[in-house]
Design an enzyme around this catalytic site. Sequence first.
Site, PDB file in Angstrom:
ATOM      1  CB  CYS A 223     -35.152 -88.501 -23.064  1.00 21.55           C
ATOM      2  SG  CYS A 223     -34.971 -87.025 -24.091  1.00 21.55           S
TER       3      CYS A 223
ATOM      4  CG  HIS B 260     -40.294 -94.175 -30.768  1.00 19.08           C
ATOM      5  ND1 HIS B 260     -40.291 -92.824 -31.056  1.00 19.08           N
ATOM      6  CD2 HIS B 260     -39.517 -94.329 -29.671  1.00 19.08           C
ATOM      7  CE1 HIS B 260     -39.539 -92.192 -30.171  1.00 19.08           C
ATOM      8  NE2 HIS B 260     -39.063 -93.080 -29.316  1.00 19.08           N
TER       9      HIS B 260
ATOM     10  CD  GLU C  78     -39.826 -86.122 -27.551  1.00 19.54           C
ATOM     11  OE1 GLU C  78     -39.809 -86.652 -26.418  1.00 19.54           O
ATOM     12  OE2 GLU C  78     -38.980 -85.308 -27.934  1.00 19.54           O
TER      13      GLU C  78
ATOM     14  CB  CYS D 177     -37.435 -87.222 -30.926  1.00 24.93           C
ATOM     15  SG  CYS D 177     -37.857 -88.624 -29.845  1.00 24.93           S
TER      16      CYS D 177
ATOM     17  N   GLY E 263     -36.537 -91.179 -31.125  1.00 28.08           N
ATOM     18  CA  GLY E 263     -37.263 -91.217 -32.388  1.00 28.08           C
ATOM     19  C   GLY E 263     -36.327 -91.458 -33.562  1.00 28.08           C
TER      20      GLY E 263
END
Length: 266
Positions: A73, A149, A197, A206, A209
Site C-alpha cells: 500500500c 493493478h 481498491e 491510492c 494505483g
Amino acid sequence: MKRHFHKMHGLGNDFVIVDARSEPFSMSADRARAIADRRTGVGCDQLIVLEPSDAADLKMRIWNQDGGEVESCGNATRCVFALTGVGSVETGGGLLHGSNEAGDVEVDMGEPRFDWEAIPLAYPMDTAALPMAWDELASPRAVNVGNPHVVFFVDDLDEVPLERIGPTIENDAAFPERINVNVASVGADGIRLRTFERGAGLTLACGTGACATAVAAIASKRLTSPVRITMPGGSLTIAWEPGGSVFMRGGATHVFSGELDLEALS
C-alpha cells in the site's frame, strides 16, 4: 486488554497503525474488520501492523477493510516512513526504501512487473492491452507495483460508473488474486485518477494505483516522467524510467493516537 495505535492518512486514504515490534499483536480477518468498521471500530481503509524484520528496519503487514491481507500500500508506506523515521520497510510486495524530503515522503517502490505471471493473471495475455472488456471499459494495461493493478485510460473518468463496475472487474476470474481497478484521464497538467481498491472499494487516493497509472502512461508514451497524479484526496508525483524503480512522492498526515479496547472489539 488495550493496545496503542496511530491514526494516519495519505491524501485521505486512512490507516490504523499498530507498532508490534516489541510486543506481538495477534491479527485475524475478524479483528481487522472490527477495527476498520467506521461505526463500531476506529474506522480505516487499511489496518497496518509493524513487526520486526531480518531484511529491513521493520516489516509492514496490511489488512483491508474486508479482512483480507494484501502485499503493498503506497499511501500507508509513506505514513510508516513518516511515523517511524526508518529507512527501509519489508512488505509482502518487496523491500522498500524511503526518506523525508521537505515535508513530503519519497519512497522507492521498486521496479514494476509486466509479465502475466507476475500480475498475476489466470492465463497468458498481453498485459499491455488485455483482450478483455467490461461495459465501456476495454483493453486495460496490467502492471504489478507491489500489488496488482489494471489501468483504463478514458476521455472523462467522471462518466465511468466505477462504484458499480469496479467490483465486477476486481473479482473477474482472470485475476486469481483479485485486482485493483484504475480509471484515468490525461490532461495538460498530468493525470486525474479514480481507483477501486480490492477489498476496500472506492478510495480518496491510492498510492500504488498512482504508481501503476504513471507507469502505464509513460510506457504507452502518453506522458514522460515525472507525472503528477491527482486523485479526489490530493496529488502525488511519480517518477519512472523504463528499467528502473518507481519513485512516489507525497504527504503523510498523523491525525491522532489512541488505545484500542480489544475486548470491546471482539
